[in-house]
Design an enzyme around this catalytic site. Structure first.
Site, short mmCIF file in Angstrom:
data_model
loop_
_atom_site.label_atom_id
_atom_site.label_comp_id
_atom_site.label_asym_id
_atom_site.label_seq_id
_atom_site.Cartn_x
_atom_site.Cartn_y
_atom_site.Cartn_z
CB CYS A 384 -0.80 -0.18 1.08
SG CYS A 384 -2.32 0.54 0.33
CG HIS A 510 -3.15 -4.26 3.26
ND1 HIS A 510 -2.97 -3.60 3.76
CD2 HIS A 510 -4.47 -2.93 2.72
CE1 HIS A 510 -2.98 -1.93 3.83
NE2 HIS A 510 -3.55 -1.57 3.34
CD GLU A 512 -1.17 -6.54 4.46
OE1 GLU A 512 -0.78 -6.54 3.77
OE2 GLU A 512 -1.78 -5.50 5.41
#
Ligand code: GLN
Length: 540
Positions: A384, A510, A512
């Site tokens: 990001c 994102h 993750e």
């Protein structure tokens, strides 16, 4: 109320941060591994609608679900443990409850009545708890109440639990997490704080059924008996919750304490199937017996608070374990990086991640770190804001636009290579107005990112307001930055790469947020794999 669903409430006493989220997720995992369909829900008693406007120092990471709901980081644990996506139904805040109640009042739904905490607010809470069970989708709904019992904000939630327990005693169960502190001066574990916490619940009309006792030392038989006697609990329902070396060991420890058996027994549920934790145990075995070890620098501005990057650290654990590799994270404060010290800080590392973030603090250090990674062929993953910084660095140092910037950091720049999205220009409020949730991204064949995913179209989650400025697309391409992932509906740039580098990828999304124990994210697995291939014999 669905007559098939059972409800488990997890509350906290004595102190916050005892790990209610991990206990809830671990219990859910055990019940799931016994064949039950389980949902977990968090009720956060704060008045914010969601944590979107909260500073990470206040509340750690903001976790985003597929449907774009901004949530607390515990929801991340629920997904990582259960391996099923959550949605807006899994998170409730006092802000959400009150705004619904007030809207209903304005619509005239309570016509003629004085709107009160009991019954209107408590009814709304009960409704949200039971909403998840609609259509009998879940056998068991676990609801975690944030904060600690006795907080003014949590009173309506405890009252809602009291009512649900009174209405349906056989279908509801309350687990209270408490602390058994160890006083080293006298070498003793103390039960009094737990007794007080239970007393406080009793004053509110709720008798906990099970106590999970956080402790650094084993609870012996007499201590368990004492806790049971003073707290009106059966001795087998006093569960020891020892500190674990990894959060992923907690389900195993709780199973040894027979928490899942006690829960099933108290809810009058039979054993649906024998416990199957094969995948989980394999993960734990690989995690604790790594063949390799690598060092990754996490460059961010909230590094003093590791919770601000919870999902990234967990995704690195998942991706590392898949490669039989222990990932040691080096926390690097971006404000402390300068041209002078960057080589000293980064050269001992095997790769870096430049973290997400907001605002201009620490940006210069992130850009210096990325320049170092690009020039010295250090594997790099930008997430990001980390991807946006890679674009700015490239514009400044490769294309030669010295004042290139994101319009988030500088409105005056003559090269806003990252700029505010068109639809964002009309957004006036700050909370819940970013580009949130899951969107499609098309990957360009032959790119490194394509090799990672092995798929044309991927779906990833987002939380940002600014984006790659497409009016500069050809300048970047002509100078060697490849655009390898694009949103097919809007044309927004999602992935950038640099060729002739062992691994240099920036993603606007994102990754993750979608990594779980049983389904580690390919980008983190791929990043660790690339580092192992790039590094000489990094044996553990
Ligand atoms: N501040 C940047 C934006 O709003 C990046 C956000 C992030 O890293 N999550 O676009």
């Amino acid at each position: 109320m669905s007559n098939l669903t059972k409800y488990i409430f997890v509350t906290g006493g004595v102190a916050s941060s005892l790990g209610k989220g991990i206990i809830s997720a671990s219990l859910a995992k055990l019940l799931q591994a016994r064949g039950y369909s389980v949902a977990i829900q968090k009720m956060d008693p704060y008045i914010n609608i969601d944590p979107d406007t909260l500073n990470p120092y206040e509340h750690g990471e903001c976790y985003v679900t597929d449907d774009g709901t901004v949530t607390d980081l515990d929801i991340g644990h629920y997904e990582r443990f259960l391996n099923i996506p959550t949605s807006k139904l899994n998170i409730v805040t006092t802000g959400k409850i009150y705004s619904t109640v007030i809207k209903k009042e304005r619509q005239g739904d309570y016509l003629g009545k004085t709107v009160q905490v009991i019954p209107h607010v408590t009814d709304e809470i009960k409704e949200r708890i039971q909403y998840l069970a609609k259509g009998n989708k879940y056998d068991i709904v676990i609801t975690e109440i944030g904060g600690t019992v006795g907080d003014i904000e949590s009173l309506p939630y405890i009252e809602a639990i009291r009512q649900m327990k009174w209405e349906h005693p056989v279908d509801c169960l309350v687990i209270q997490l408490t602390l058994i502190p160890y006083l080293s001066a006298i070498g003793e574990l103390k039960t009094k704080p737990t007794q007080h916490a239970v007393r406080q619940m009793l004053q509110l009309g709720v008798q906990p059924d099970i106590l999970c006792c956080r402790t650094e030392h084993n609870l012996d038989f007499s201590l368990r008996h004492k806790i049971a006697q003073f707290c009106n609990i059966s001795p087998n329902a006093v569960i020891e919750a020892m500190d674990a070396s990894t959060i992923y060991e907690v389900p195993i420890l709780l199973h040894k304490e027979k928490l899942d058996n006690v829960v099933l027994e108290k809810l009058c549920l039979s054993e649906k199937s024998t416990l199957d934790l094969t995948k989980w145990n394999k993960f734990l075995k690989n995690y604790s017996h790594p063949a390799f070890e690598i060092n990754i620098g996490l460059v961010g501005k909230y590094v003093e608070l590791h919770d601000a990057y919870k999902s990234i650290t967990e995704a690195l654990i998942h991706g590392g374990t898949t490669n039989l590799c222990r990932v040691s994270i080096h926390w690097i404060h971006s404000e402390e990086i300068s041209e002078q010290n960057v080589s000293k800080i980064l050269s001992p590392l095997d790769g870096i991640i430049v973290a997400p973030g907001f605002g201009s603090r620490g940006i210069d250090g992130k850009i210096i770190a990325i320049k170092y990674a690009r020039e010295n062929k250090l594997p790099f993953l930008g997430i990001c804001l980390g991807m946006q910084c890679a674009v700015i660095e490239f514009a400044r140092n490769v294309i030669g636009w010295k004042d290139a910037d994101s319009s988030e950091m500088s409105e005056e720049t003559s090269h806003p290579v990252i700029s505010v999205m068109e639809e964002q220009k009309e957004m006036l409020g700050k909370g819940g107005t970013m580009r949130l949730g899951q969107f499609n991204c098309e990957l360009i064949p032959d790119s490194t990112i394509y090799k990672v995913y092995q798929q044309n179209i991927i779906q990833e989650r987002h939380r940002h307001r600014y984006e790659f400025n497409n009016s500069y697309l050809s300048d970047f391409k002509n100078n060697g930055m490849e655009i390898t992932g694009i949103n097919p509906e809007t044309g927004l740039v999602e992935v950038v790469e640099i060729k002739n580098h062992p691994w240099f990828i920036g993603v606007q999304y994102h990754p993750e947020l979608k990594s779980t124990v049983e389904n580690p994210h390919p980008l983190f697995t791929g990043f660790v794999k690339a580092i192992l291939e790039n590094t000489e014999t990094p044996h553990a």
